[in-house]
Design a protein around this motif. Structure first.
Motif, PDB file in Angstrom:
ATOM      1  N   ILE A 148       0.856  -1.174   0.000  1.00 25.23           N
ATOM      2  CA  ILE A 148       0.000   0.000   0.000  1.00 25.23           C
ATOM      3  C   ILE A 148       0.904   1.240   0.000  1.00 25.23           C
ATOM      4  O   ILE A 148       1.900   1.280   0.731  1.00 25.23           O
ATOM      5  N   PRO A 149       0.618   2.254  -0.823  1.00 25.59           N
ATOM      6  CA  PRO A 149       1.523   3.413  -0.915  1.00 25.59           C
ATOM      7  C   PRO A 149       1.359   4.360   0.270  1.00 25.59           C
ATOM      8  O   PRO A 149       0.981   5.526   0.114  1.00 25.59           O
ATOM      9  N   GLY A 150       1.657   3.837   1.459  1.00 27.06           N
ATOM     10  CA  GLY A 150       1.472   4.640   2.668  1.00 27.06           C
ATOM     11  C   GLY A 150       2.428   5.802   2.783  1.00 27.06           C
ATOM     12  O   GLY A 150       2.032   6.927   3.085  1.00 27.06           O
ATOM     13  N   LEU A 151       3.717   5.549   2.553  1.00 26.57           N
ATOM     14  CA  LEU A 151       4.704   6.615   2.623  1.00 26.57           C
ATOM     15  C   LEU A 151       4.402   7.696   1.592  1.00 26.57           C
ATOM     16  O   LEU A 151       4.496   8.895   1.882  1.00 26.57           O
ATOM     17  N   ALA A 152       4.024   7.284   0.392  1.00 32.64           N
ATOM     18  CA  ALA A 152       3.660   8.244  -0.647  1.00 32.64           C
ATOM     19  C   ALA A 152       2.477   9.092  -0.208  1.00 32.64           C
ATOM     20  O   ALA A 152       2.460  10.325  -0.388  1.00 32.64           O
ATOM     21  N   SER A 153       1.471   8.464   0.389  1.00 34.45           N
ATOM     22  CA  SER A 153       0.289   9.200   0.838  1.00 34.45           C
ATOM     23  C   SER A 153       0.650  10.203   1.918  1.00 34.45           C
ATOM     24  O   SER A 153       0.150  11.338   1.926  1.00 34.45           O
ATOM     25  N   GLN A 154       1.522   9.812   2.849  1.00 37.21           N
ATOM     26  CA  GLN A 154       1.938  10.736   3.911  1.00 37.21           C
ATOM     27  C   GLN A 154       2.614  11.976   3.336  1.00 37.21           C
ATOM     28  O   GLN A 154       2.313  13.107   3.718  1.00 37.21           O
ATOM     29  N   ARG A 155       3.524  11.755   2.408  1.00 38.12           N
ATOM     30  CA  ARG A 155       4.289  12.873   1.854  1.00 38.12           C
ATOM     31  C   ARG A 155       3.434  13.752   0.930  1.00 38.12           C
ATOM     32  O   ARG A 155       3.569  14.975   0.925  1.00 38.12           O
ATOM     33  N   LEU A 156       2.569  13.136   0.166  1.00 35.46           N
ATOM     34  CA  LEU A 156       1.709  13.916  -0.728  1.00 35.46           C
ATOM     35  C   LEU A 156       0.708  14.758   0.065  1.00 35.46           C
ATOM     36  O   LEU A 156       0.385  15.889  -0.314  1.00 35.46           O
ATOM     37  N   MET A 157       0.220  14.215   1.185  1.00 41.14           N
ATOM     38  CA  MET A 157      -0.657  15.018   2.043  1.00 41.14           C
ATOM     39  C   MET A 157       0.053  16.261   2.556  1.00 41.14           C
ATOM     40  O   MET A 157      -0.524  17.347   2.616  1.00 41.14           O
ATOM     41  N   ALA A 158       1.318  16.089   2.937  1.00 41.33           N
ATOM     42  CA  ALA A 158       2.080  17.223   3.459  1.00 41.33           C
ATOM     43  C   ALA A 158       2.238  18.314   2.409  1.00 41.33           C
ATOM     44  O   ALA A 158       2.368  19.493   2.750  1.00 41.33           O
ATOM     45  N   GLU A 159       2.208  17.937   1.133  1.00 38.85           N
ATOM     46  CA  GLU A 159       2.323  18.905   0.049  1.00 38.85           C
ATOM     47  C   GLU A 159       0.976  19.521  -0.329  1.00 38.85           C
ATOM     48  O   GLU A 159       0.923  20.421  -1.165  1.00 38.85           O
ATOM     49  N   GLY A 160      -0.104  19.003   0.242  1.00 41.74           N
ATOM     50  CA  GLY A 160      -1.405  19.599  -0.014  1.00 41.74           C
ATOM     51  C   GLY A 160      -2.358  18.757  -0.823  1.00 41.74           C
ATOM     52  O   GLY A 160      -3.484  19.187  -1.096  1.00 41.74           O
ATOM     53  N   TYR A 161      -1.947  17.566  -1.224  1.00 41.71           N
ATOM     54  CA  TYR A 161      -2.886  16.697  -1.928  1.00 41.71           C
ATOM     55  C   TYR A 161      -3.889  16.125  -0.929  1.00 41.71           C
ATOM     56  O   TYR A 161      -3.520  15.650   0.151  1.00 41.71           O
ATOM     57  N   GLY A 162      -5.166  16.155  -1.297  1.00 36.22           N
ATOM     58  CA  GLY A 162      -6.179  15.535  -0.465  1.00 36.22           C
ATOM     59  C   GLY A 162      -6.018  14.034  -0.471  1.00 36.22           C
ATOM     60  O   GLY A 162      -5.628  13.439  -1.483  1.00 36.22           O
ATOM     61  N   PHE A 163      -6.298  13.384   0.658  1.00 41.60           N
ATOM     62  CA  PHE A 163      -6.178  11.928   0.735  1.00 41.60           C
ATOM     63  C   PHE A 163      -7.318  11.355   1.566  1.00 41.60           C
ATOM     64  O   PHE A 163      -7.697  11.905   2.608  1.00 41.60           O
ATOM     65  N   GLY A 164      -7.838  10.215   1.098  1.00 38.40           N
ATOM     66  CA  GLY A 164      -8.795   9.439   1.861  1.00 38.40           C
ATOM     67  C   GLY A 164      -8.496   7.968   1.691  1.00 38.40           C
ATOM     68  O   GLY A 164      -8.251   7.502   0.577  1.00 38.40           O
ATOM     69  N   ALA A 165      -8.476   7.230   2.793  1.00 36.41           N
ATOM     70  CA  ALA A 165      -8.211   5.790   2.738  1.00 36.41           C
ATOM     71  C   ALA A 165      -9.476   5.033   2.338  1.00 36.41           C
ATOM     72  O   ALA A 165     -10.593   5.531   2.491  1.00 36.41           O
ATOM     73  N   GLU A 166      -9.278   3.832   1.817  1.00 33.29           N
ATOM     74  CA  GLU A 166     -10.382   2.904   1.532  1.00 33.29           C
ATOM     75  C   GLU A 166     -11.409   3.498   0.569  1.00 33.29           C
ATOM     76  O   GLU A 166     -12.593   3.218   0.653  1.00 33.29           O
ATOM     77  N   GLY A 167     -10.935   4.343  -0.344  1.00 33.27           N
ATOM     78  CA  GLY A 167     -11.841   4.938  -1.323  1.00 33.27           C
ATOM     79  C   GLY A 167     -12.649   6.107  -0.816  1.00 33.27           C
ATOM     80  O   GLY A 167     -13.603   6.538  -1.477  1.00 33.27           O
ATOM     81  N   ASP A 168     -12.281   6.671   0.331  1.00 30.35           N
ATOM     82  CA  ASP A 168     -13.070   7.738   0.964  1.00 30.35           C
ATOM     83  C   ASP A 168     -12.801   9.076   0.275  1.00 30.35           C
ATOM     84  O   ASP A 168     -11.977   9.883   0.711  1.00 30.35           O
ATOM     85  N   TRP A 169     -13.545   9.327  -0.796  1.00 30.12           N
ATOM     86  CA  TRP A 169     -13.333  10.528  -1.600  1.00 30.12           C
ATOM     87  C   TRP A 169     -13.802  11.807  -0.901  1.00 30.12           C
ATOM     88  O   TRP A 169     -13.270  12.892  -1.135  1.00 30.12           O
ATOM     89  N   LYS A 170     -14.793  11.706  -0.021  1.00 31.42           N
ATOM     90  CA  LYS A 170     -15.256  12.901   0.700  1.00 31.42           C
ATOM     91  C   LYS A 170     -14.165  13.407   1.642  1.00 31.42           C
ATOM     92  O   LYS A 170     -13.935  14.608   1.759  1.00 31.42           O
ATOM     93  N   SER A 171     -13.479  12.479   2.327  1.00 27.59           N
ATOM     94  CA  SER A 171     -12.390  12.898   3.204  1.00 27.59           C
ATOM     95  C   SER A 171     -11.209  13.436   2.411  1.00 27.59           C
ATOM     96  O   SER A 171     -10.534  14.381   2.851  1.00 27.59           O
TER      97      SER A 171
END
Length: 513
Positions: free
Chosen positions: A299-322
């Motif tokens: 699972i691209p967890g490290l990528a998700s952590q770093r992309l969030m820090a740059e301002g990309y929205g993220f939601g786990a398990e397909g959670d597009w609203k979050s």
């Protein structure tokens, strides 16, 4: 002004009329220019205020509001009635305005000049009169707006405007927000799903699905040299065991693969112009990485952590609203010091008055909330279709107060749920090497958690140390959605009454449409 908001501006329109003669309007114009300059020079507003002159007739109001609608830099309009501005002249303009509105109830001078006040002064200082006239027509027309009451030089007044400006920036950002779902929704989960058509109508953002078969061409184009460079960056930025730098180990390979996953996701998001994304640990594609070496081996967890820090929205398990909501939280927070993150209610700790909730996820928590320099680690992750050692940043969150929020789809409306929380010092988690926060929902665990559940809140939320309830009040007002706040003053009985009253209101509102 905040650098991240330099392409935005807020328009300031002063209400007047020609009843008192042209000289009076010239004086009104001069006062307005001085006030706008003062607001900008205060250093408290993140977005530049641009004075657009006095509006003295229905035609002038409609023209300036139409111009605001068509100007991409304009994210909101502030109105102030310096003198008595008959409200009927604002009707046509308010009917067409589609930008957020703030009504500033203030006055050019702070105090009444008791010894010198005369009719000329009265004619030029009628905000007490004019703002009520304007407020009436806005209320009668059911126009959503923020009302700020206070002297324009006061820090508290400026701070209320600043909050609204940040929310306006996030709202403008969401109107062309694309969220990409890598993989579909986690099977049978209800609360993180919802009506994407209604979400785009109401909240502005668009959600697209992207199968991993479409991701793989981006993956294949990532150059090994770029991956090597990113891994080297990881080792410079984060604490880590020196043994992780041994290229012959499985741990190094997992970090290298995580870096390639990050570069792949970044390339996709850039190519698509997306501002956020979701993942699903049950869907990483059908590629047999053990045989071919292609695809995501974790699972691209490290990528998700770093992309969030740059301002990309993220939601786990397909959670597009979050994912979309986190992006808005990040935009609102620009220039503020303490950070924000996607979080999940993980497990409970019953401890009397200190009863709390451990906030974590498998891996994907944003390092902006870290209390210390994050540590890069590789550990086995025994969940999902890739049960394998996985790279992640490990840390605990700062101690302090904050606010967390979520949006749920109730079928006939969207509901924003907001809870004030207190992050406390956690105990060590030697066998749970993930990023985490430990918080007590306000006013206490029983009431905070109970009201969240009564409201139908998700197990995911978007947290910030810097935002307050006021931000979310403004957000809900601009969006026109229901908002529920769980604060230190909340009681279960009153909260449940509010839920029932709201249900009646929205049912009647729908019936009358």
């Amino acid at each position: 002004m905040i650098k991240e908001f330099e392409n935005y501006e807020v328009w300031f329109v002063t209400g007047a009329q020609l009843l008192y003669g042209g000289d009076a309007v010239v004086a009104v114009d001069g006062h307005s220019k001085e006030m706008v300059a003062g607001l900008n020079e205060s250093g408290r507003l993140p977005i530049k205020v641009v004075y657009k002159g006095t509006a003295n007739s229905s035609k002038e109001v409609a023209e300036v509001f139409a111009a605001a609608n068509n100007d991409k830099k304009c994210v909101g309009v502030i109105t102030w009635m310096h003198t008595f501005s008959p409200a009927k002249m604002w009707i046509h303009g308010l009917q067409i305005l589609n930008k957020p509105l703030l009504h500033l109830h203030t006055q050019y001078n702070a105090e009444i000049p008791w010894n010198d006040i005369d009719m000329d002064f009265m004619n030029l200082n009628q905000s007490a009169h004019g703002d009520r006239e304007f407020g009436h027509i806005v209320s009668r027309m059911r126009i959503r707006r923020k009302l700020v009451v206070g002297y324009w030089k006061d820090a508290a007044t400026q701070d209320h405007i600043a909050v609204w400006e940040r929310v306006c920036a996030a709202w403008a950002d969401s109107q062309d927000m694309l969220i990409i779902r890598f993989g579909d929704q986690m099977n049978n989960v209800a609360v993180t799903d919802g009506d994407k058509v209604a979400a785009e109508q109401t909240l502005g953002y668009h959600v697209d699905y992207m199968p991993f078969s479409d991701v793989m061409p981006f993956f294949d184009k990532v150059a090994d040299a770029d991956v090597d460079a990113l891994v080297a960056e990881y080792f410079k930025l984060y604490e880590h065991d020196a043994a992780l730098e041994d290229k012959s180990t499985e741990e190094y390979k997992k970090i290298w693969n995580s870096a390639k996953a990050e570069l792949t996701l970044r390339a996709v998001l850039t190519a698509k112009g997306a501002k956020g994304f979701t993942t699903n640990f049950d869907d990483l594609g059908d590629y047999n990485v053990d045989v071919t070496g292609r695809g995501f081996d974790q699972i691209p967890g490290l990528a998700s952590q770093r992309l969030m820090a740059e301002g990309y929205g993220f939601g786990a398990e397909g959670d597009w609203k979050s994912a979309a909501l986190y992006r808005s939280v990040w935009v609102m927070s620009q220039g503020l010091p303490n950070g924000c993150s996607f979080l999940e209610d993980y497990t409970l700790n019953f401890n009397g008055e200190q009863s709390s909730i451990l906030q974590a996820h498998m891996l994907e928590i944003c390092p902006l909330i870290a209390a210390q320099r994050p540590r890069l680690e590789v550990h086995f992750l025994g969940i999902g279709i890739r049960k394998t050692p996985t790279a992640r940043l490990v840390f605990t969150s700062k101690v302090g107060t904050g606010v967390t929020a979520t949006v749920v789809d109730l079928g006939n409306r969207f509901r924003l749920i907001v809870n004030d929380v207190k992050c406390i010092e956690p105990k060590p988690l030697p066998k749970l090497p993930v990023a985490s926060a430990l918080w007590i929902p306000q006013p206490n665990f029983e009431v905070g958690a109970g009201c969240w559940i009564y409201a139908g809140g998700t197990h995911h939320s978007c947290f910030s140390y810097d935002l307050t309830d006021e931000y979310w009040q403004d957000y809900a007002e601009i969006a026109g959605i229901e908002a529920l706040f769980i604060t230190e003053k909340t009681t279960v009985d009153d909260f449940r009454k509010e839920l029932r009253f709201n249900e009646v209101y929205y049912m009647l509102n729908k019936a009358l449409m």
